[in-house]
Design an enzyme around this catalytic site. Structure first.
Site: not given
Ligand code: PLP
Length: 708
Positions: A383, A609
């Site tokens: 994702k 800044y």
């Molecule tokens: C993002 C996500 C993962 C992956 O988690 P990591 O800690 O990056 O391994 C697994 N399951 C769900 C439902 C997620 O949203």
């Protein structure tokens, strides 16, 4: 834990080392067919071994294509599978064009092509026979794929197979059995007509489809254990040898590519090769086999002219070996210059760039697999553009080493994977509007369903949708309560195909007693629910619960999959030297940015800044072309965050700007404009100083970073 559903067998279909390595042997056989190594020893040996047994080589290549390209398609005719066929046709066509150009002078020289040829003759050459003797292979793959795909699309698999067998038989009677066919008048007229269209029947129309479809069939049967594979192979090769011997001895063979026993022998050969575990591994087997296939006529030509003054080189066996050696040399040279070409294509950094190390990705995949129970497979969480790494590249690379399940957050992310040819299962973890049900189906995606209202709306779309059910076991973000009544309603919905069930752990990243207690409770709730469902005879499909930390901190669990994100990318969410020592992960991403300017600032001057930093002495500072719009958190300003150039640490100073940040160059005063600075050597430390976790840091990397 769970029983597997009909959809859940992703156990194989990955690359096979045996197939990979046998390509080289098959290419060597093709070289032999064109150099007759045994002709000087015995004509029978030449006929039986070279002109008969070695004929399994080309069918082997066809079967490999059938296995990898047509196989997945014949299993499920959805979007990415047909895409793979188009892709294979396109790749073959490109290669064909390239090889035709390479041999164009030779084709004209030998008279195979000439300027005075009518168009019909040219078509015949390019579609069927190829402009040089070994080039028929490429159009045969293309035509064979088009034809086989058509057959598989329109008819059942068995019918397609029967048609392919009939085509093969027609071809056979125009090939090594022609002397029989030519005795029947009507048949002879038929073949004479065919031979107007092409010189030989071993082409994409009669020869290739059968082997492609047999390859696809072995893909469908990939988890079958065949009994006595070696014995069957030996017997079928024996039959092939006898057939070849008899035909050559007692008839006048018109051509000798096709035999009755050839498909059978090729079939059993492929079965054996697929499980072959060679001890000695030839590196880059695929490239070398292609090189051998394409370039060996060039070596034969070189030898023909080069060996004229040396009569002892006329020996067939010597010629065969010399051809192999020269071709391997030519291939090595070609591969070297190609990789140089590729290297020079790596553009210099314009401003700021993220670079991926795929070998690190594969290493992490192996390391995480070692943590999983034997029956648990890895679902790659890609994702948010694979946590900023690039979802398509990461998924392709993982698919290549055997990952067959991907998880994304949104429909758009899932479609992006499909449109780029990812074939594995794709699970959408987040919400997709029921209005998009058609897209879920079109792209063969799996949707997470986490409430009764949502399930009802999806079901009303009357489209068969593949779903995983999400259970809230105690994280309290998404999911059904673990109550049987509600789930029974959902499981009875007509249009939803329930293929899996999962939950997510809220505190798996900590081993504090309270966190452990919460996690163990979640695991118990999940397991209890699964056994209740099983008791009711409900087939809930595949199961998954752990994410990265769940895998390492709760290694005793053995669900069907574990959804791993951050660890695949080679970083921990937070720095933890002990865990890093244990896992030995390697970061996949590195970020480099250019030093675009340097200057000396007088003591007492404010820097950047705001009034946060004032030079207390004369300072040499540099400006690096990366800022918070690229994902360097602004709250990391003046926290001791360091960038790196070779062995030198460059402390960041002043407030991080949108597109730039400043570094202290006092300790390395000869560093000048244009150098590449390593921005995130230790992602965990950067995240820590930015008061966040690496997951956030990586997924927020800006889109304007160059890739490479
Ligand atoms: C993002 C996500 C993962 C992956 O988690 P990591 O800690 O990056 O391994 C697994 N399951 C769900 C439902 C997620 O949203």
């Amino acid at each position: 834990m769970a029983t597997k559903t009909k959809h859940a067998d992703h156990s194989q279909g990955n690359r096979s080392l045996g197939i990979d390595q046998f390509r080289v042997l098959a290419a060597v056989m093709v070289v032999a067919i064109h150099t007759f190594p045994f002709a000087g020893i015995s004509e029978t040996l030449n006929q039986v071994v070279t002109l008969t047994l070695f004929r399994v080589a080309v069918p082997f290549f066809f079967m490999v294509t059938g296995y990898y390209v047509l196989g997945p398609y014949s299993e499920r005719k959805n979007y990415p599978k047909s895409w793979r066929i188009y892709q294979a046709i396109l790749e073959t066509a490109k290669m064909y064009l390239f090889v035709c150009l390479l041999y164009l002078p030779l084709s004209f020289y030998t008279g195979a092509l000439s300027f005075s040829m009518p168009v019909s003759e040219l078509l015949k050459i390019f579609i069927f026979d190829g402009p040089l003797y070994h080039l028929w292979y490429f159009p045969a793959v293309i035509l064979g794929l088009i034809l086989s795909r058509y057959l598989l699309k329109k008819f059942t698999f068995s019918f397609a197979l029967v048609v392919a067998i009939l085509l093969y038989l027609i071809g056979l009677a125009g090939d090594s059995y022609y002397s029989f066919a030519a005795q029947l008048h009507g048949l002879k007229a038929f073949y004479l007509m065919l031979f107007h269209l092409f010189d030989y029947t071993r082409n994409g129309l009669f020869f290739t489809p059968l082997f492609l479809i047999l390859g696809a069939q072995l893909y469908l049967k990939r988890s079958v254990q065949f009994s006595y594979p070696v014995a069957k192979l030996v017997v079928s090769l024996l039959f092939l040898a006898v057939e070849g011997f008899l035909l050559h001895r007692f008839t006048k063979v018109r051509h000798d590519s096709m035999y009755l026993a050839l498909p059978v022998a090729s079939y059993y050969l492929f079965i054996w090769v697929k499980s072959w575990q060679p001890k000695l591994v030839f590196p880059r087997a695929k490239e070398y086999s292609l090189g051998l296939y394409i370039l060996h006529p060039l070596s034969i030509l070189l030898l023909y002219y080069g060996a004229k003054p040396f009569p002892f080189l006329k020996n067939n066996l010597v010629q065969f070996f010399l051809t192999l050696v020269i071709t391997v040399g030519l291939t090595t040279m070609a591969l070297k210059s190609l990789s140089k070409l590729n290297r020079s294509k790596i553009a210099p950094i314009q401003r700021a760039k993220k670079q991926l190390d795929f070998s690190a990705l594969h290493l992490n995949y192996q390391k995480i697999k070692q943590q999983l129970s034997n029956r648990t497979k890895l679902m790659a969480v890609v994702k948010a553009d694979a946590y900023g790494h690039g979802a398509v590249e990461i998924s392709r690379s993982l698919e290549y080493v055997g990952v067959d399940f991907f998880a994304v957050a949104t429909l758009a992310e899932a479609i992006q994977l499909r449109k780029n040819g990812i074939q594995g299962e794709v699970l959408i973890l987040g919400y997709t509007s029921p209005e998009e049900a058609g897209k879920l189906k079109q792209y063969d995606l799996i949707q997470s369903v986490f409430s009764l209202e949502y399930a009802t709306k999806l079901n009303r779309k009357k489209t068969a949708i593949r779903c995983h059910i999400k259970i809230d076991t105690g994280m309290h973000r998404l999911g059904f309560p673990p109550s049987i009544q509600e789930l029974q309603t959902v499981y009875s919905m007509k249009y939803i195909e329930w293929e899996g069930i999962y939950s997510h752990l809220g505190s798996a990243d900590s081993l504090e007693p309270v966190a452990k207690e919460r996690t163990e409770q979640q695991i118990n709730v999940f397991d209890r629910l699964l056994s209740e469902l099983a008791d009711l005879g409900i087939d809930y499909g595949i199961t998954h619960l752990q994410s990265s930390y769940g895998v390492v901190y709760y290694p005793g669990l053995s669900y069907d999959y574990a959804r791993v994100g951050i660890f695949l990318y080679g970083v921990l969410s937070q720095s933890d030297p002990q865990l890093q020592e244990k896992l030995q992960l390697k970061p996949v991403l590195s970020i480099k940015a250019l030093l675009v300017s340097t200057r000396v600032v007088a003591s007492g001057q404010y820097i950047g800044y705001g009034l946060a930093v004032k030079a207390t002495r004369e300072m040499r500072i540099g400006t690096v072309a990366i800022g918070y719009a690229d994902g360097i958190p602004r709250n990391i300003s003046n926290t001791g965050y360091v960038l790196r150039y070779k062995d030198f640490e460059l402390p960041q100073i002043g407030n991080v700007c949108m597109d730039m940040l400043l570094v202290d160059l006092t300790k390395i005063d000869d560093l000048s404009f244009g150098e590449e600075i390593e921005v995130m050597e230790h992602c965990e430390l950067v995240a820590e100083k930015g008061k966040t976790i690496t997951n956030e840091l990586l997924s927020r990397l800006g889109t304007r970073l160059e890739r490479g």
